[in-house]
Design a protein around this motif. Structure first.
Motif, PDB file in Angstrom:
ATOM      1  N   GLN A  15      38.004  51.346  59.381  1.00  0.00           N
ATOM      2  CA  GLN A  15      37.883  50.075  58.706  1.00  0.00           C
ATOM      3  C   GLN A  15      36.674  50.188  57.764  1.00  0.00           C
ATOM      4  O   GLN A  15      35.686  50.841  58.088  1.00  0.00           O
ATOM      5  N   ALA A  16      36.773  49.589  56.597  1.00  0.00           N
ATOM      6  CA  ALA A  16      35.700  49.585  55.590  1.00  0.00           C
ATOM      7  C   ALA A  16      35.457  50.949  54.956  1.00  0.00           C
ATOM      8  O   ALA A  16      34.395  51.201  54.411  1.00  0.00           O
ATOM      9  N   SER A  17      36.459  51.838  55.014  1.00  0.00           N
ATOM     10  CA  SER A  17      36.313  53.141  54.355  1.00  0.00           C
ATOM     11  C   SER A  17      36.820  53.104  52.913  1.00  0.00           C
ATOM     12  O   SER A  17      36.695  54.090  52.189  1.00  0.00           O
ATOM     13  N   GLY A  18      37.397  51.969  52.494  1.00  0.00           N
ATOM     14  CA  GLY A  18      37.831  51.819  51.105  1.00  0.00           C
ATOM     15  C   GLY A  18      39.338  51.802  50.900  1.00  0.00           C
ATOM     16  O   GLY A  18      39.812  51.756  49.770  1.00  0.00           O
ATOM     17  N   LYS A  19      40.108  51.805  51.958  1.00  0.00           N
ATOM     18  CA  LYS A  19      41.559  51.913  51.845  1.00  0.00           C
ATOM     19  C   LYS A  19      42.175  50.777  51.028  1.00  0.00           C
ATOM     20  O   LYS A  19      42.928  51.031  50.079  1.00  0.00           O
ATOM     21  N   SER A  20      41.895  49.547  51.376  1.00  0.00           N
ATOM     22  CA  SER A  20      42.515  48.415  50.680  1.00  0.00           C
ATOM     23  C   SER A  20      42.036  48.306  49.238  1.00  0.00           C
ATOM     24  O   SER A  20      42.820  47.995  48.338  1.00  0.00           O
ATOM     25  N   THR A  21      40.774  48.586  49.006  1.00  0.00           N
ATOM     26  CA  THR A  21      40.256  48.578  47.633  1.00  0.00           C
ATOM     27  C   THR A  21      40.979  49.627  46.796  1.00  0.00           C
ATOM     28  O   THR A  21      41.386  49.357  45.657  1.00  0.00           O
ATOM     29  N   PHE A  22      41.175  50.810  47.361  1.00  0.00           N
ATOM     30  CA  PHE A  22      41.891  51.886  46.676  1.00  0.00           C
ATOM     31  C   PHE A  22      43.324  51.441  46.360  1.00  0.00           C
ATOM     32  O   PHE A  22      43.810  51.623  45.239  1.00  0.00           O
ATOM     33  N   TYR A  23      43.981  50.840  47.333  1.00  0.00           N
ATOM     34  CA  TYR A  23      45.343  50.342  47.109  1.00  0.00           C
ATOM     35  C   TYR A  23      45.364  49.378  45.915  1.00  0.00           C
ATOM     36  O   TYR A  23      46.176  49.525  45.002  1.00  0.00           O
ATOM     37  N   HIS A  24      44.496  48.375  45.927  1.00  0.00           N
ATOM     38  CA  HIS A  24      44.512  47.359  44.870  1.00  0.00           C
ATOM     39  C   HIS A  24      44.163  47.938  43.506  1.00  0.00           C
ATOM     40  O   HIS A  24      44.702  47.492  42.493  1.00  0.00           O
ATOM     41  N   ARG A  25      43.314  48.939  43.464  1.00  0.00           N
ATOM     42  CA  ARG A  25      42.944  49.557  42.182  1.00  0.00           C
ATOM     43  C   ARG A  25      44.010  50.488  41.625  1.00  0.00           C
ATOM     44  O   ARG A  25      44.212  50.550  40.418  1.00  0.00           O
ATOM     45  N   TYR A  26      44.658  51.251  42.498  1.00  0.00           N
ATOM     46  CA  TYR A  26      45.473  52.365  42.017  1.00  0.00           C
ATOM     47  C   TYR A  26      46.938  52.372  42.454  1.00  0.00           C
ATOM     48  O   TYR A  26      47.721  53.144  41.896  1.00  0.00           O
ATOM     49  N   MET A  27      47.317  51.570  43.423  1.00  0.00           N
ATOM     50  CA  MET A  27      48.677  51.695  43.958  1.00  0.00           C
ATOM     51  C   MET A  27      49.385  50.361  44.130  1.00  0.00           C
ATOM     52  O   MET A  27      50.354  50.268  44.874  1.00  0.00           O
ATOM     53  N   SER A  28      48.949  49.344  43.432  1.00  0.00           N
ATOM     54  CA  SER A  28      49.509  48.013  43.655  1.00  0.00           C
ATOM     55  C   SER A  28      50.972  47.888  43.222  1.00  0.00           C
ATOM     56  O   SER A  28      51.611  46.882  43.520  1.00  0.00           O
ATOM     57  N   GLU A  29      51.528  48.914  42.571  1.00  0.00           N
ATOM     58  CA  GLU A  29      52.953  48.866  42.225  1.00  0.00           C
ATOM     59  C   GLU A  29      53.832  49.153  43.445  1.00  0.00           C
ATOM     60  O   GLU A  29      55.032  48.909  43.421  1.00  0.00           O
ATOM     61  N   TYR A  30      53.233  49.655  44.525  1.00  0.00           N
ATOM     62  CA  TYR A  30      53.959  49.926  45.755  1.00  0.00           C
ATOM     63  C   TYR A  30      53.874  48.710  46.679  1.00  0.00           C
ATOM     64  O   TYR A  30      52.894  47.965  46.655  1.00  0.00           O
ATOM     65  N   VAL A  31      54.882  48.549  47.521  1.00  0.00           N
ATOM     66  CA  VAL A  31      54.843  47.489  48.529  1.00  0.00           C
ATOM     67  C   VAL A  31      53.674  47.784  49.472  1.00  0.00           C
ATOM     68  O   VAL A  31      53.471  48.921  49.899  1.00  0.00           O
ATOM     69  N   HIS A  32      52.911  46.752  49.788  1.00  0.00           N
ATOM     70  CA  HIS A  32      51.708  46.879  50.614  1.00  0.00           C
ATOM     71  C   HIS A  32      52.036  46.483  52.055  1.00  0.00           C
ATOM     72  O   HIS A  32      52.290  45.313  52.352  1.00  0.00           O
ATOM     73  N   ILE A  33      52.038  47.466  52.946  1.00  0.00           N
ATOM     74  CA  ILE A  33      52.273  47.218  54.367  1.00  0.00           C
ATOM     75  C   ILE A  33      50.921  47.323  55.060  1.00  0.00           C
ATOM     76  O   ILE A  33      50.329  48.394  55.118  1.00  0.00           O
TER      77      ILE A  33
END
Length: 161
Positions: A15-33
Motif C-alpha cells: 500500500q502507498a507504493s504508487g500503484k493507483s497513481t501510476f494507473y491514473h497517470r498511465y493506464m486509465s484507458e483500461y478497466v480499473h479493478i
C-alpha cells in the motif's frame, strides 16, 4: 486490420507504493479493478468476469502480495486469451509508511497493515505465467519502469521490499 491485443495487467506492491497513481497517470484507458473502490471480492469477481467475457483489457490494482493471489487472475486471463503483464512497485516499507502518513481518511492504511503485507510480499516471477514483468520505482515523483530481472538485485527483497 490487426486485432487489438487484450491485456490483463497485475500490479503488485505495498500500500502507498504508487500503484493507483501510476494507473491514473498511465493506464486509465483500461478497466480499473481495485478492492479499495469495489470493497468486496464478489464485486471484484463480477467486474473481472465482465471484462473477460466482453474482451476488455484491465488492470488489477491491488497489493497482490502472494503468487497464489496473482494466480487466479493469471489463470482466468489465460483462459480468455489475454496477454498478462505484471508491474511490481518498489516497496520499501519505511518509504511506503511515510507516503501513507500523508494520506487522509479511508485512503490512509494502518501502519500494521503495511507491515503485515510487507512480511507476506513474494517477488513475482515470469514462471507464474506473466508474458512480461516490470519493476517500477519512483524518484522525485517520477515513475521509472524497467524490465524485471528474476533474482532481482534492486531494493526488493527481504523485509526491505
Amino acid at each position: 486490420m490487426a486485432t487489438p491485443v487484450l491485456k490483463a495487467i497485475l500490479f503488485m506492491g505495498l500500500q502507498a507504493s504508487g500503484k493507483s497513481t501510476f494507473y491514473h497517470r498511465y493506464m486509465s484507458e483500461y478497466v480499473h479493478i481495485n478492492l479499495d473502490s469495489l470493497h468486496t471480492r464478489n464485486k471484484e469477481r463480477i467486474l473481472l468476469t465482465s471484462c473477460l467475457e466482453e474482451q476488455r483489457s484491465f488492470v488489477v490494482d491491488n497489493t497482490n502480495p502472494l503468487a497464489e493471489d496473482r494466480a487466479r487472475y493469471i489463470k482466468a486471463a489465460r483462459e480468455y486469451g489475454y496477454e498478462v503483464e505484471g508491474y511490481f512497485f518498489q516497496s520499501i516499507l519505511s518509504v511506503c509508511l511515510e507516503r501513507n502518513r500523508s494520506r487522509t481518511g479511508k485512503a490512509r492504511v494502518p501502519d500494521i497493515a503495511l507491515a503485515g503485507t510487507s512480511k507476506r510480499l513474494e517477488m513475482p516471477s515470469v514462471a507464474e505465467g506473466f508474458d512480461r514483468l516490470w519493476f517500477v520505482r519512483m524518484e522525485h515523483g517520477i515513475f521509472i519502469v524497467e524490465p524485471w530481472l528474476d533474482k532481482d538485485t534492486r531494493e526488493t527483497g527481504g523485509g526491505n521490499v
